[in-house]
Design an enzyme around this catalytic site. Structure first.
Site, PDB file in Angstrom:
ATOM      1  N   THR A   1     113.400  49.935  63.999  1.00 47.98           N
ATOM      2  CA  THR A   1     113.451  48.191  63.588  1.00 47.98           C
ATOM      3  C   THR A   1     114.287  48.202  62.387  1.00 47.98           C
ATOM      4  OG1 THR A   1     111.551  48.546  62.211  1.00 47.98           O
ATOM      5  CG2 THR A   1     111.510  47.510  64.493  1.00 47.98           C
TER       6      THR A   1
ATOM      7  N   TYR B   1      98.340  64.787  44.558  1.00 48.07           N
ATOM      8  CA  TYR B   1      99.273  64.278  45.370  1.00 48.07           C
ATOM      9  C   TYR B   1     100.774  64.027  44.684  1.00 48.07           C
ATOM     10  CZ  TYR B   1     101.761  60.933  48.465  1.00 48.07           C
ATOM     11  OH  TYR B   1     102.575  60.330  49.579  1.00 48.07           O
TER      12      TYR B   1
END
Length: 315
Positions: free
Chosen positions: A47, A201
């Protein structure tokens, strides 16, 4: 440094293409397509950015393009742009969330129910997340989207590709979008369970790990396809310096309206070029075969990752 200068200068490689070759130039010059048969390609993440330009370029060559997208409205807008550029283009839209294994299964079943052939699968979609997020399956979002979703997609569609290649005599091609930053990952940072559920993280590390996984996936599946004597190849590509949704939040990146067009050229080359016939388990940069990291070339690591992923998916 030599490779950087080569990139900036746009020097072509053995393929006749280089960093300044566009997707349309590559697709237009490829004679791999057979005029009497309409090929079918599935392109994820189509997209925007690289995926959208890849879809536009291959559709212009007469390929039927299947676009599974999370945002159907954006997919419909792309379909309209492709049809405006090429009224005869056939574009089919589906809804998918690649971070969801259930959604990937649903899409594959819906596509297979159409009874269409499948010649090309471009695992293009990718995300970059600066904060720790989890998918509905409780896996780290970047790894779930960039690697796990595409692993399952490939597993569910590969038999259709083998069948199509047998029936048509046209080699099937799978392309995994990777990144040069896969080489930033050391062996001590590549542990399956830690990637699924990270404690400390780091967004860049998570992205790099997922891109290393896509190369290892291509290496292992290439071996399996060869063992089956299947007329289907799988390769990984680094698209080059590109402007996509992944890096919109990062200031300082090189920007320009044509960068995503250049980035799509390698995907189109590996998907369509006769020069890539029979090549499998390779890594391409700027439309030319290149070297990946030592870890990305580790066959035992590729096999281990495939087994762990297969066990996870089946469980």
């Amino acid at each position: 440094m030599k490779e950087t200068l080569r990139y900036l200068a746009g020097i072509v490689g053995p393929s006749g293409y280089g960093s300044k070759s566009t997707a349309e130039q590559v697709a237009h010059s490829c004679s791999y397509l057979v005029d009497s048969q309409r090929l079918t390609a599935i392109i994820t993440g189509a997209t925007s950015g690289i995926g959208a330009e890849t879809a536009r370029a291959v559709a212009k060559r007469g390929v039927r393009v299947v676009i599974p997208a999370r945002d159907i409205k954006k997919a419909a807008e792309l379909k309209e742009r492709i049809r405006k550029d090429n009224p005869n283009a056939e574009v089919i839209l589906f809804e998918i969330d690649l971070s969801s294994l259930a959604s990937v299964k649903r899409f594959c079943n819906e596509f297979l129910a159409l009874g269409l052939p499948l010649n090309i699968l471009i695992n293009n979609a990718g995300i970059f997340s600066q904060k720790l997020e989890f998918s509905e399956d409780k896996f780290e979002m970047t790894f779930a989207t960039n690697y796990l979703g595409h692993y399952l997609l490939t597993e569910m569609l590969i038999e259709k590709m083998i069948e199509t290649a047998e029936q048509t005599g046209i080699q099937g091609r799978i392309i995994n979008l990777s990144s040069v930053i896969h080489s930033w990952v050391g062996r001590d940072c590549f542990h399956f369970n830690q990637m699924l559920h990270p404690i400390n993280y780091n967004g860049t590390r998570a992205y790099a790990q997922s891109k290393l996984a896509t190369i290892l996936h291509a290496k292992e599946i290439a071996k399996q396809l060869k063992a089956k004597n299947a007329n289907v190849t799988i390769n990984a590509v680094h698209p080059g310096i590109v402007k996509t949704g992944i890096f919109r939040a990062h200031k300082g990146f090189i920007t320009g309206k044509n960068l995503h067009i250049l980035g799509a050229s390698t995907s189109c080359y590996v998907a369509l070029s006769p020069q890539v016939e029979g090549m499998s388990g390779k890594y391409f940069v700027d439309c030319n075969e290149s070297n990946c990291s030592v870890l990305a070339n580790d066959e035992s690591e590729a096999r281990r990752l495939w087994r762990q992923t297969r066990a996870l998916i089946r469980r």
